[in-house]
Scaffold this active site. Sequence first.
Site, PDB file in Angstrom:
ATOM      1  N   GLY A 169       0.991  -1.206   0.204  1.00 28.38           N
ATOM      2  CA  GLY A 169      -0.063   0.030   0.213  1.00 28.38           C
ATOM      3  C   GLY A 169       0.936   1.306  -0.109  1.00 28.38           C
ATOM      4  N   GLY A 170       0.285   2.054   1.138  1.00 29.64           N
ATOM      5  CA  GLY A 170       1.566   3.032   0.946  1.00 29.64           C
ATOM      6  C   GLY A 170       2.562   3.187   1.285  1.00 29.64           C
ATOM      7  N   GLY A 404      22.660   3.092 -33.499  1.00 33.10           N
ATOM      8  CA  GLY A 404      23.175   3.862 -32.900  1.00 33.10           C
ATOM      9  C   GLY A 404      22.727   3.409 -31.390  1.00 33.10           C
ATOM     10  CB  ALA A 405      24.059   0.376 -29.651  1.00 32.07           C
TER      11      ALA A 405
HETATM   12  C1  HXC Z   1      -2.657  -1.112  12.230  1.00 32.37           C
HETATM   13  C2  HXC Z   1      -2.214  -3.026  12.233  1.00 32.37           C
HETATM   14  C3  HXC Z   1      -1.936  -2.394  10.729  1.00 32.37           C
HETATM   15  C4  HXC Z   1      -2.237  -1.397   9.680  1.00 32.37           C
HETATM   16  C5  HXC Z   1      -0.667  -4.782  10.964  1.00 32.37           C
HETATM   17  N1  HXC Z   1      -1.962  -4.192  12.063  1.00 32.37           N
HETATM   18  N2  HXC Z   1      -1.289  -3.642   9.603  1.00 32.37           N
HETATM   19  N3  HXC Z   1      -2.479  -2.251  12.375  1.00 32.37           N
HETATM   20  N4  HXC Z   1      -2.723  -0.495  10.773  1.00 32.37           N
HETATM   21  N5  HXC Z   1      -2.642  -1.495   8.555  1.00 32.37           N
HETATM   22  C6  HXC Z   1      -1.576  -4.311  12.994  1.00 32.37           C
HETATM   23  C7  HXC Z   1      -2.476  -6.011  13.486  1.00 32.37           C
HETATM   24  O1  HXC Z   1      -3.128  -5.712  13.773  1.00 32.37           O
HETATM   25  C8  HXC Z   1      -1.365  -7.016  14.988  1.00 32.37           C
HETATM   26  O2  HXC Z   1      -1.566  -5.932  15.625  1.00 32.37           O
HETATM   27  C9  HXC Z   1      -0.264  -6.451  14.415  1.00 32.37           C
HETATM   28  O3  HXC Z   1      -0.059  -5.370  13.702  1.00 32.37           O
HETATM   29  C10 HXC Z   1       0.681  -7.568  13.532  1.00 32.37           C
HETATM   30  O4  HXC Z   1      -0.235  -7.975  12.226  1.00 32.37           O
HETATM   31  P1  HXC Z   1      -0.343  -9.185  12.044  1.00 32.37           P
HETATM   32  O5  HXC Z   1      -1.176  -9.219  10.824  1.00 32.37           O
HETATM   33  O6  HXC Z   1      -0.946  -9.930  13.026  1.00 32.37           O
HETATM   34  O7  HXC Z   1       0.904  -9.411  11.338  1.00 32.37           O
HETATM   35  P2  HXC Z   1       0.954 -10.568  10.057  1.00 32.37           P
HETATM   36  O8  HXC Z   1       0.473 -12.287  10.197  1.00 32.37           O
HETATM   37  O9  HXC Z   1       2.194 -10.758  10.085  1.00 32.37           O
HETATM   38  O10 HXC Z   1       0.887  -9.996   8.985  1.00 32.37           O
HETATM   39  C11 HXC Z   1       0.994  -8.603   7.982  1.00 32.37           C
HETATM   40  C12 HXC Z   1       0.824  -7.355   7.051  1.00 32.37           C
HETATM   41  C13 HXC Z   1      -1.344  -7.936   7.854  1.00 32.37           C
HETATM   42  C14 HXC Z   1      -0.042  -8.642   5.966  1.00 32.37           C
HETATM   43  C15 HXC Z   1       0.992  -6.918   6.920  1.00 32.37           C
HETATM   44  O11 HXC Z   1      -0.529  -6.784   9.291  1.00 32.37           O
HETATM   45  C16 HXC Z   1      -1.653  -6.680   6.483  1.00 32.37           C
HETATM   46  O12 HXC Z   1      -2.843  -7.108   5.710  1.00 32.37           O
HETATM   47  N6  HXC Z   1      -2.446  -6.031   6.884  1.00 32.37           N
HETATM   48  C17 HXC Z   1      -3.423  -4.705   6.352  1.00 32.37           C
HETATM   49  C18 HXC Z   1      -2.625  -4.403   5.573  1.00 32.37           C
HETATM   50  C19 HXC Z   1      -3.513  -3.104   4.888  1.00 32.37           C
HETATM   51  O13 HXC Z   1      -3.928  -3.443   4.760  1.00 32.37           O
HETATM   52  N7  HXC Z   1      -2.931  -1.694   4.578  1.00 32.37           N
HETATM   53  C20 HXC Z   1      -3.167  -0.714   4.920  1.00 32.37           C
HETATM   54  C21 HXC Z   1      -2.953  -0.469   3.457  1.00 32.37           C
HETATM   55  S1  HXC Z   1      -3.918   0.888   2.162  1.00 32.37           S
HETATM   56  P3  HXC Z   1      -1.115  -7.013  17.042  1.00 32.37           P
HETATM   57  O14 HXC Z   1      -1.960  -5.836  18.761  1.00 32.37           O
HETATM   58  O15 HXC Z   1      -2.484  -7.770  16.927  1.00 32.37           O
HETATM   59  O16 HXC Z   1       0.148  -7.449  16.929  1.00 32.37           O
HETATM   60  C22 HXC Z   1      -2.635   1.886   2.031  1.00 32.37           C
HETATM   61  C23 HXC Z   1      -2.532   3.123   1.691  1.00 32.37           C
HETATM   62  C24 HXC Z   1      -1.865   4.375   2.270  1.00 32.37           C
HETATM   63  O17 HXC Z   1      -1.798   1.740   2.274  1.00 32.37           O
HETATM   64  C25 HXC Z   1      -1.785   4.731   0.383  1.00 32.37           C
HETATM   65  C26 HXC Z   1      -0.589   6.170   0.773  1.00 32.37           C
HETATM   66  C27 HXC Z   1      -0.605   7.001  -0.690  1.00 32.37           C
END
Ligand code: HXC
Length: 510
Positions: A169-170, A404-405
């Site tokens: 994502g971001g 050209g290269a």
């Molecule tokens: C808040 C988050 C988080 C997020 C993970 N956590 N991603 N908290 N915001 N984006 C937290 C989880 O709740 C968890 O908390 C801890 O981090 C670890 O995550 P897990 O899922 O247990 O770890 P894992 O199984 O290793 O998976 C990692 C992961 C997954 C694949 C990154 O966490 C995930 O899919 N996260 C969401 C990704 C996402 O959709 N992000 C937003 C993208 S949109 P606890 O308390 O349980 O430890 C974006 C747009 C921005 O970024 C654009 C700007 C240009």
Amino acid sequence: MKDVIEALEAKREEARQGGGAARIERQHAKGKLSARERIEVLLDEGSFEEYDMFVEHQCSDFGMDEQKIPGDGVVTGQGTINGRLVYVFSKDFTVFGGSLSKTHAAKIVKVQKAAVMNGAPVVGIFDAGGARIQEGVDSLAGYADIFMENVLSSGVIPQISVIMGPCAGGDVYSPALTDFIFMVKDTSYMYVTGPDVVKTVTNEEVTHESLGGASVHAAKSGVVDGAFENDIEALVQMRRLIDFLPGSNREDPPVRTVYDSAERVEDSLDTLIPPNPNSPYDMRELIEKVADEGDFFEISPKFGANILCGFGRIEGSTVGFVANQPMTLAGVLDIDASRKASRFVRFCDCFNIPVVTFVDVPGFMPGTKQEYGGLIKHGAKLLFAYAEATVPKVTVITRKAYGGAYDVMSSKHLRGDVNYAWPTAEIAVMGAKGAVEIIFRKDLGDEEKIAAHTKMYEDNFANPYVAARKGYIDDIIMPHSTRRRIAKSLRALANKQLENPWKKHDNIPL
Ligand code: HXC
């Protein structure tokens, strides 16, 4: 007083724990270091000065006011690598998955700004789940603030990103705006949208690795510039890379004491070119025999492998080497090679790093795949990059420089400062076979005549003397003296002054 000091130490210790021992243990179990351990490996021992250790997020939605962790998911500060200043931020996956809040972003922006002001590189270490979902648009704003600083810093300070876990994502766009991105094999992945979204939108079944692992980005997409076996290897290699780079565009690259004489002669280079002009040889050998102590930090070794790019030193000063690689696709210029090398040449030009180019190129890659992919525009990038570069440019044609290269590869016509050729060079519009088939089409089928025409073409055109007679080549040099001649040229060019006409910015064919 003792109580106050103990209270500070207790608060510091709490911050150092990030998301807690259990989550740090989970990091280790995945083969990853923690954010702080990574900084320790990257920087000189004891040199890290941390900023904003006590910063907490200011979000109160979704019960977040009950969950505050000092540092807010990123460790930031400054330190040194072999005594030279660098700024660093390292995302802490143990704190809200390293996700980006407004305050987390502000910490990163603070080091970015300090790095520009003080003329030092920024190394960003990524291991995070993207936008902090609880913070909504504040998180998006934070990302944009970082992107803005990335863009303003581009060409002013070197920016390096190391992906050591999830980067989605971001999180992907800040690395993409930096000069170099590296990944760790198997434990890191990078994509705009993950496998679940891919499945929903396109019905494709992909894994994290097949979508955005190091095997994808270091070899297929070219998004990253190298992949390492583990966190430690990656960080140690970043220390090596930083040693080649200046702190900013305001200074020359660092000069290191070397014990490798510029006069060193390499007799083995006299037999590097095989007798058969179509046989490959390893151009990496030439780079390693020319560079000080054979030290070559290669950029993107697995992507666009038909061109080699990387840093080395001559007489202790950093140079960027660019070289066609006959071992892969005969060293042809295609889309990937053009993209890779143009970006590298531009990096060198931004940071006052002379470019040494070794040429053995049969031309641009023909075919619909290349043309549909926009080879014209991508090839033009490399032409543009060499033409606009004002750093010292020394070129050595070892064998083929066709069409050209020939023009593109740092030729005299694109302001090459010193252009050498080996006696084995063939500088021509095309190879003898192709030329004879066009010019003497009526004789095709008559083997004797075609052989005579080919010999005539080779004798009269496929050599370095035609170009040398016209001054397009400054000298024809013995292969064994290549290091000595390049060193002499670079010494003469050390105070080169050349400026392009004033413009707001150029319009390179992107
Ligand atoms: C808040 C988050 C988080 C997020 C993970 N956590 N991603 N908290 N915001 N984006 C937290 C989880 O709740 C968890 O908390 C801890 O981090 C670890 O995550 P897990 O899922 O247990 O770890 P894992 O199984 O290793 O998976 C990692 C992961 C997954 C694949 C990154 O966490 C995930 O899919 N996260 C969401 C990704 C996402 O959709 N992000 C937003 C993208 S949109 P606890 O308390 O349980 O430890 C974006 C747009 C921005 O970024 C654009 C700007 C240009």
